[in-house]
Scaffold this motif. Structure first.
Motif: not given
Lengths: 294, 462
Positions: B7-18, B125-136
């Motif tokens: 979410v923090l990253l998203l706020i930063a991205l939002g500011a950039v696109f603003y 392993a599944m959780q790590a994969k899940n997290q990675l997929m979510l991030n991407i």
């Protein structure tokens, strides 16, 4: 600071207080007369005021006014907004007492009684000098209770039928009886504006005052309601002494016997209504009644 | 990355696109001759780009977090070797917990079968994969959305309306949070109450005169049969609220009249805030004031007059509760009294009424509906008040009208029923929900009536 705050509060409701704060707001090219022109005094006065000065805080709203009001006479007080005519009217039954910062100097006599005598009971004074306000202000009670309010306060009726009689008589005198006799128990606030104002007149004459003060009683009403009130004032003048503040010069000409012209806190000219409107002596009076300002 | 970091990253991205949206809106307006040739101000275009970046990504995150746990669990269970496949629902949960504990490091892998340890590694392993997929997915949706929003910045785009409609939905969503929470609370209390009423009949609950919620935990336990007649609680609540109102209404009203009509401006300027501080005192402080100061004082006074006074009396709790409520009534009444138009007072004074006659005959009657509304709000506050009565009124469910005895209230019983180790399917604990439901219905009804009265009052002068 405190006084300044008070002053602003008061100024919001009372034009003369507002004007007293900014007295240079109006055209002052025409000089004031040395003393009031015409006939401010009369032979058989009901009320007589001498050397009246009124202050709101540090600023003066009325300057050295002397005026008599004759018995069973209608006197109209006219003048541009903020000239102090309403303030003067409110001083005559001490309604200005409710404003902390208002100071009144000079003498006010109601026949033999000094109105501002500390020993005089203001309750009794207001029973003798009634008042009708600019905006109709019936209490949120029934029509009957509105009229019976004053007589109840002063114990004017011992029995129910006596009170009924007072209510009926007052409503009749105010020309409202035929319109409301079938719905006396309904709220007074449900009447039309003109009826409400006549209800307020009925309410004030229910305590049998000697003088009735009216502060622009028709300014919130339509022409037909205004005509009814004017007719009423004419009828009432046979029994009561009436002082009316008005912005309508036609109204002053129609209802009053004498007219007093105020300008920026000074009483410029007083005379028979006819004389004031047909042959004003002072240039300010003439300028006002010919519509050059105000 | 954790959801919070995303979410923090998203706020930063939002500011950039603003920022980029802002730049582009100036860029596209330059050939036309300035910002005034755009449909909307640059800020709206910039906001629109930021919204396109933030909202789809947030929606994705919410959806993902809702389902990822279930997906992982299903996959994990399907991949287990048949030798350790659970037989029943209970075994299923146990096994899952075991695997989770091993995976989380809470349980040493040496203590569990090798298959479970293997499953735990697979889970990690599944959780790590899940997290990675979510991030991407999250970052690409955010960037794609932002670029889409940025590319739409055109002079004819009606960005103002679009941003405003997004704002409108945002405001509505905020309002819905409060409404849905209320609904959720009501439903949860309602369902638990229905479970209670399956064990105890509503007739016994509403009309029974005995309240003793101790029920037998074991079949051989003696004496504790349990009785769930709530009448003594209602009576106690009403008694204490009544005493409180007897204190608060006259004192509150009179202080309001004094402050609104008689007090000098300076007095009012310091008296009103002090009175409102009274409303800010935590009720637990009132509680020990009642229990440690007022109750012993009342008992001492009563004994000196030859009366028997319980050390925890309804009177003490009611008195202190009344003091607590004074500011509610006085400040609401003060508002409605000041709202009575000056013309009313002038009309009465001009008829020769004194100030007190004017207050009695004109101001108070005109303000009465508003005052009633304030009093009803205060009553619902008194009925719902907990801390003072917990500390000062006692626990004994006496059915009495004598204010010198100990009584107990609905709120006190809810607290005592739920404090300590409880099983949440016994009639004893479920009774708390039924009491809560009653309390809710009563205060809701009072609030509705109060609001109705206040609204009716408003119409009078407008």
């Amino acid at each position: 600071m405190e006084t300044a705050q008070n002053l602003t509060d008061t100024a919001r409701t009372i034009p003369a207080a507002r004007m007293a704060q900014e007295p240079e707001a109006m055209n002052q090219k025409i000089p004031y007369p040395e003393q009031t022109i015409g006939k401010p005094l009369c032979d058989d006065p009901k009320m007589s005021m001498r050397n009246v000065n009124v202050f709101y805080g540090d600023s003066q709203a009325i300057y050295d006014v002397s005026l008599d009001i004759g018995k069973n006479q209608v006197i109209a007080l006219i003048g541009p907004s903020g000239c102090g005519k309403s303030t003067f009217l409110r001083c005559m039954n001490r309604m200005n007492d409710t404003i902390d910062i208002c100071k009144v100097k000079g003498s006010f006599m109601l026949e033999q009684d000094n109105i501002y005598d500390p020993k005089l009971d203001v309750v009794e004074l207001r029973a003798r000098v009634g008042m009708v306000f600019q905006k109709p202000n019936p209490f949120p009670k029934s029509i009957y209770e509105n009229v019976a309010y004053g007589p109840r306060l002063h114990g004017l009726a011992n029995k129910k039928f006596e009170l009924d009689e007072i209510v009926e008589n007052s409503l009749r005198k105010a020309g409202l009886w035929d319109e409301v006799k079938d719905r006396l128990d309904q709220p007074g606030t449900g009447l039309s504006g003109g009826q409400q104002q006549r209800l307020c007149i009925a309410r004030s004459i229910a305590v049998s005052p000697e003088v009735v003060l009216m502060d622009e009683p028709c300014s919130a009403l339509d022409p037909i309601a205004t005509a009814k009130i004017e007719e009423l004032i004419d009828e009432l003048s046979s029994q009561y002494t009436i002082a009316i503040v008005t912005h309508s010069m036609q109204q002053a000409a129609r209802v009053s016997h004498r007219t007093a012209y105020f300008h920026l806190g000074r009483l410029i000219e007083v005379n028979d209504t006819n004389t004031v409107f047909t042959a004003p002596e002072h240039a300010l009076t003439e300028a006002y009644i010919t519509g050059r300002f105000g | 990355m954790q959801a919070g970091n995303l979410v923090l990253l998203l706020i930063a991205l939002g500011a950039v696109f603003y920022f980029f949206g802002w730049r582009r809106s100036y860029a596209v307006s330059a050939p036309l001759g300035g910002v005034r040739h755009l449909h909307s101000l640059p800020g709206y275009y910039a906001s629109l780009a930021a919204v396109w970046c933030v909202l789809p990504a947030l929606a994705l995150l919410a959806f993902w977090l809702m389902i990822d746990d279930a997906v992982i669990r299903t996959n994990l269970m399907a991949s287990l070797p048949s030798s350790i496949q659970p037989q029943s629902q209970v075994d299923h949960e146990l096994l899952l917990n075991q695997i989770r504990n091993v995976a989380g490091g809470a349980l040493n892998p040496a203590f569990v079968p090798a298959e479970v340890a293997a499953a735990a590694e697979q889970l990690n392993a599944m959780q790590a994969k899940n997290q990675l997929m979510l991030n991407i997915a999250f970052i690409s949706i955010a960037v794609l959305g932002g670029v889409w929003g940025w590319s739409r910045v055109q002079p004819r785009l009606r960005a103002r309306q679009q941003v405003e409609s997004v704002m409108k939905w945002l405001l509505m969503a905020s309002a819905m949070v409060a409404i849905l929470t209320t609904l959720g609370i009501v439903l949860s209390v309602l369902f638990e109450s229905i479970r209670f009423f399956q064990k105890v009949s509503p007739v016994e609950f509403l009309f029974g005169l005995q309240w003793s919620p101790q029920i037998a935990l074991r079949p051989d336990q003696v004496g504790a049969t349990g009785a769930f007649g709530a009448v003594p609680l209602f009576a106690g609540t009403l008694l204490i609220s009544f005493i409180a109102m007897c204190v608060a209404v006259p004192v509150g009203l009179m202080s309001a009249i004094y402050l609104a009509e008689y007090a000098h401006k300076n007095v009012r300027a310091w008296a009103k805030p002090i009175l409102e501080i009274l409303a800010g005192v935590p009720t637990v402080v009132y509680g020990f004031f009642a229990a440690l100061t007022v109750a012993p004082a009342i008992r001492g006074l009563g004994e000196s007059m030859g009366l028997t006074v319980a050390s925890e009396s309804a009177l003490a709790a009611g008195l202190v509760m009344g003091i607590m409520i004074i500011p509610f009534i006085s400040s609401l009444a003060d508002d409605v009294i000041t709202a009575v138009p000056r013309a009313m007072r002038d009309g009465s004074l001009a008829l020769g009424a004194t100030q007190s006659e004017t207050i009695k005959r004109v101001v108070i009657p005109a303000a009465l509906p508003g005052i009633m509304g304030g009093i009803l709000l205060a009553v619902s506050r008194a009925i719902g008040e907990t801390m003072i009565v917990v500390m000062a009124a006692g626990l004994a469910a006496n059915l009495t009208a004598n204010p010198l005895e100990a009584v107990t209230t609905i709120t006190v019983q809810i607290v005592t029923l739920l404090v300590g180790d409880q099983e949440f399917d016994s009639a004893k604990t479920l009774a708390a929900f039924a009491l809560g439901l009653m309390l809710f219905i009563v205060t809701l009804a009072l609030n509705v009536i109060a609001l109705k009265i206040v609204r009716k009052y408003r119409e009078q002068y407008e």
